[in-house]
Motif scaffolding. Structure first.
Motif, PDB file in Angstrom:
ATOM      1  N   THR A   1     -62.695  -7.231 -13.180  1.00  0.00           N
ATOM      2  CA  THR A   1     -61.339  -7.780 -13.205  1.00  0.00           C
ATOM      3  C   THR A   1     -61.412  -9.223 -13.686  1.00  0.00           C
ATOM      4  O   THR A   1     -62.262  -9.991 -13.227  1.00  0.00           O
ATOM      5  CB  THR A   1     -60.696  -7.744 -11.805  1.00  0.00           C
ATOM      6  OG1 THR A   1     -60.614  -6.389 -11.359  1.00  0.00           O
ATOM      7  CG2 THR A   1     -59.290  -8.332 -11.833  1.00  0.00           C
TER       8      THR A   1
ATOM      9  N   VAL B   1     -57.661   1.264  -2.342  1.00  0.00           N
ATOM     10  CA  VAL B   1     -56.632   0.798  -3.281  1.00  0.00           C
ATOM     11  C   VAL B   1     -55.336   0.755  -2.479  1.00  0.00           C
ATOM     12  O   VAL B   1     -54.655   1.770  -2.311  1.00  0.00           O
ATOM     13  CB  VAL B   1     -56.504   1.727  -4.494  1.00  0.00           C
ATOM     14  CG1 VAL B   1     -55.472   1.168  -5.477  1.00  0.00           C
ATOM     15  CG2 VAL B   1     -57.850   1.906  -5.186  1.00  0.00           C
TER      16      VAL B   1
ATOM     17  N   ALA C   1     -52.095  -1.942  -0.450  1.00  0.00           N
ATOM     18  CA  ALA C   1     -51.356  -3.201  -0.357  1.00  0.00           C
ATOM     19  C   ALA C   1     -52.109  -4.165   0.550  1.00  0.00           C
ATOM     20  O   ALA C   1     -52.370  -3.864   1.711  1.00  0.00           O
ATOM     21  CB  ALA C   1     -49.961  -2.944   0.189  1.00  0.00           C
TER      22      ALA C   1
ATOM     23  N   THR D   1     -52.988  -7.988  -3.463  1.00  0.00           N
ATOM     24  CA  THR D   1     -52.084  -7.228  -4.319  1.00  0.00           C
ATOM     25  C   THR D   1     -50.635  -7.656  -4.141  1.00  0.00           C
ATOM     26  O   THR D   1     -49.809  -7.451  -5.035  1.00  0.00           O
ATOM     27  CB  THR D   1     -52.210  -5.713  -4.034  1.00  0.00           C
ATOM     28  OG1 THR D   1     -52.024  -5.483  -2.629  1.00  0.00           O
ATOM     29  CG2 THR D   1     -53.569  -5.196  -4.440  1.00  0.00           C
ATOM     30  N   LYS D   2     -50.327  -8.271  -3.021  1.00  0.00           N
ATOM     31  CA  LYS D   2     -48.963  -8.749  -2.777  1.00  0.00           C
ATOM     32  C   LYS D   2     -48.535  -9.779  -3.811  1.00  0.00           C
ATOM     33  O   LYS D   2     -47.346  -9.932  -4.099  1.00  0.00           O
ATOM     34  CB  LYS D   2     -48.877  -9.343  -1.362  1.00  0.00           C
ATOM     35  CG  LYS D   2     -47.486  -9.753  -0.932  1.00  0.00           C
ATOM     36  CD  LYS D   2     -47.478 -10.248   0.506  1.00  0.00           C
ATOM     37  CE  LYS D   2     -46.080 -10.630   0.959  1.00  0.00           C
ATOM     38  NZ  LYS D   2     -46.058 -11.091   2.358  1.00  0.00           N
TER      39      LYS D   2
ATOM     40  N   VAL E   1     -49.418  -9.748  -7.001  1.00  0.00           N
ATOM     41  CA  VAL E   1     -49.446  -9.178  -8.355  1.00  0.00           C
ATOM     42  C   VAL E   1     -48.096  -8.535  -8.652  1.00  0.00           C
ATOM     43  O   VAL E   1     -47.693  -7.582  -7.968  1.00  0.00           O
ATOM     44  CB  VAL E   1     -50.566  -8.131  -8.478  1.00  0.00           C
ATOM     45  CG1 VAL E   1     -50.585  -7.556  -9.896  1.00  0.00           C
ATOM     46  CG2 VAL E   1     -51.913  -8.753  -8.127  1.00  0.00           C
TER      47      VAL E   1
ATOM     48  N   PHE F   1     -47.351  -4.639  -8.617  1.00  0.00           N
ATOM     49  CA  PHE F   1     -47.256  -3.889  -7.358  1.00  0.00           C
ATOM     50  C   PHE F   1     -46.057  -4.300  -6.501  1.00  0.00           C
ATOM     51  O   PHE F   1     -45.923  -3.835  -5.365  1.00  0.00           O
ATOM     52  CB  PHE F   1     -48.530  -4.093  -6.538  1.00  0.00           C
ATOM     53  CG  PHE F   1     -49.789  -3.638  -7.221  1.00  0.00           C
ATOM     54  CD1 PHE F   1     -50.030  -2.290  -7.415  1.00  0.00           C
ATOM     55  CD2 PHE F   1     -50.726  -4.549  -7.674  1.00  0.00           C
ATOM     56  CE1 PHE F   1     -51.188  -1.855  -8.045  1.00  0.00           C
ATOM     57  CE2 PHE F   1     -51.879  -4.132  -8.304  1.00  0.00           C
ATOM     58  CZ  PHE F   1     -52.117  -2.782  -8.495  1.00  0.00           C
TER      59      PHE F   1
ATOM     60  N   PHE G   1     -52.096   4.283  -5.150  1.00  0.00           N
ATOM     61  CA  PHE G   1     -51.951   3.007  -4.457  1.00  0.00           C
ATOM     62  C   PHE G   1     -51.079   3.222  -3.236  1.00  0.00           C
ATOM     63  O   PHE G   1     -50.012   3.821  -3.323  1.00  0.00           O
ATOM     64  CB  PHE G   1     -51.295   1.986  -5.393  1.00  0.00           C
ATOM     65  CG  PHE G   1     -51.059   0.624  -4.785  1.00  0.00           C
ATOM     66  CD1 PHE G   1     -52.038  -0.349  -4.824  1.00  0.00           C
ATOM     67  CD2 PHE G   1     -49.834   0.324  -4.195  1.00  0.00           C
ATOM     68  CE1 PHE G   1     -51.803  -1.607  -4.280  1.00  0.00           C
ATOM     69  CE2 PHE G   1     -49.593  -0.924  -3.645  1.00  0.00           C
ATOM     70  CZ  PHE G   1     -50.589  -1.895  -3.692  1.00  0.00           C
TER      71      PHE G   1
END
Length: 310
Positions: free
Chosen positions: A149, A186, A188, A192-193, A195, A198, A221
């Motif tokens: 990533t 994968v 929350a 990821t909050k 991004v 999502f 997800f």
């Protein structure tokens, strides 16, 4: 309850994924040693387990050092009489592209994720072997460690390193009856909050609503609780023949990751020199070069993030 009478350690279990793992292990009958660097957060996690009839104690300490690893195992033995399960979940992030990443950024992430996994596993395995316990070790990986990533050199190195260690440990521990596997969640999380891709999934989860099917089914997800069942399963006797594996979980999806294998092989009499590589590499391997990073499908229009206010 499949884990009745078992004792588990879950590092980094004060909140988020780790808390879900600890709570599910307790629901399945295990007594749990909760670990976090924040005493208040750790106490709340313990309370959430004991309020539901489970057993838990807290160890407040940063993961990474051998001292913390010894303290965790000692807490399991002293409070609950033994140790059967270790889940190495603790982690931190220091995301920056390589030219902006400092030595401290790199070392912090490697120390917690990679060294912390090593020291805790070493201490737990020593206990298992000395006491003839067919223990269960579950480490936590990441899609970043499998695919890469942008901006996560330190995290990718740590997570890929964990998988490499697990494959080695599966060989070393097999004779003792100890299994060791990696789970790739994968779900929350605090990361990821942030991004936008999502956003609609996280917003639904925070409202207590089910995530849209696109995230759960197409993307795989989901929530932390979607991963917790796999953790408890791998900790159980039912998973006694599963060893050295990398298993992904998210939303409605379950995945078994392959180990690296050669995708194409060619031989040349006398070996490969610079000229022969320049002449032949493209025709032999050009259409077989491997992709890097994760590729997400385009979001449906109704799930696209709201445009930022000007």
């Amino acid at each position: 309850m499949p884990l009745a009478g078992k004792v588990a350690i879950v590092t980094g279990s004060g909140r988020g994924l780790g808390l879900s793992y600890a709570q599910e292990l307790a629901r399945q009958g295990a007594a749990v040693v909760v670990n976090d660097v924040d005493a208040d957060v750790a106490a709340e996690a313990v309370a959430s387990i004991t309020a539901s009839g489970g057993k838990a104690v807290a160890v407040v300490a940063p993961v990474g050092s051998t001292e913390t690893a010894k303290t965790l195992v000692a807490a399991a033995v002293e409070n609950f009489g033994g140790l059967d399960i270790l889940v190495t979940n603790a982690g931190v992030l220091r995301d920056k592209s390589i030219l902006k990443m400092t030595d401290e950024d790199f070392d912090m992430v490697i120390n917690v994720h990679l060294r912390g996994t090593f020291t805790c596993v070493r201490e737990a395995y020593a206990y298992f072997k000395e006491n003839n316990v067919a223990g269960r070790i579950i480490t936590i990986g990441s899609p970043t460690g499998q695919r890469g990533t942008f901006g996560q050199t330190n995290y990718a190195a740590a997570k890929a390193g964990i998988v490499g260690m697990v494959r080695t440990w599966a060989l070393e521990m097999k004779r003792a009856g100890v299994t060791v596997n990696t789970v790739v969640p994968v779900a929350a999380t605090a990361m990821t909050k942030t991004v936008p891709y999502f956003a609609k999934a996280v917003e639904a989860d925070e409202r207590g609503e089910a995530m849209p099917d696109f995230f759960r089914k197409t993307l795989g997800f989901g929530t932390a609780d979607d991963v917790a069942g796999l953790i408890a399963f791998l900790a159980s006797d039912a998973a006694g023949k599963i060893n050295g594996q990398v298993i992904g979980a998210g939303g409605d999806r379950l995945q078994l990751w392959s180990h690296p294998e050669a995708v194409a092989t060619e031989f040349r009499d006398g070996g490969w020199d610079t000229a022969s590589l320049a002449e032949s590499f493209e025709s032999l391997f050009g259409d077989k070069l491997q992709s890097v990073g994760e590729r997400f499908p385009e979001l449906p229009a109704e799930l696209a993030p709201e445009p930022a206010a000007k």
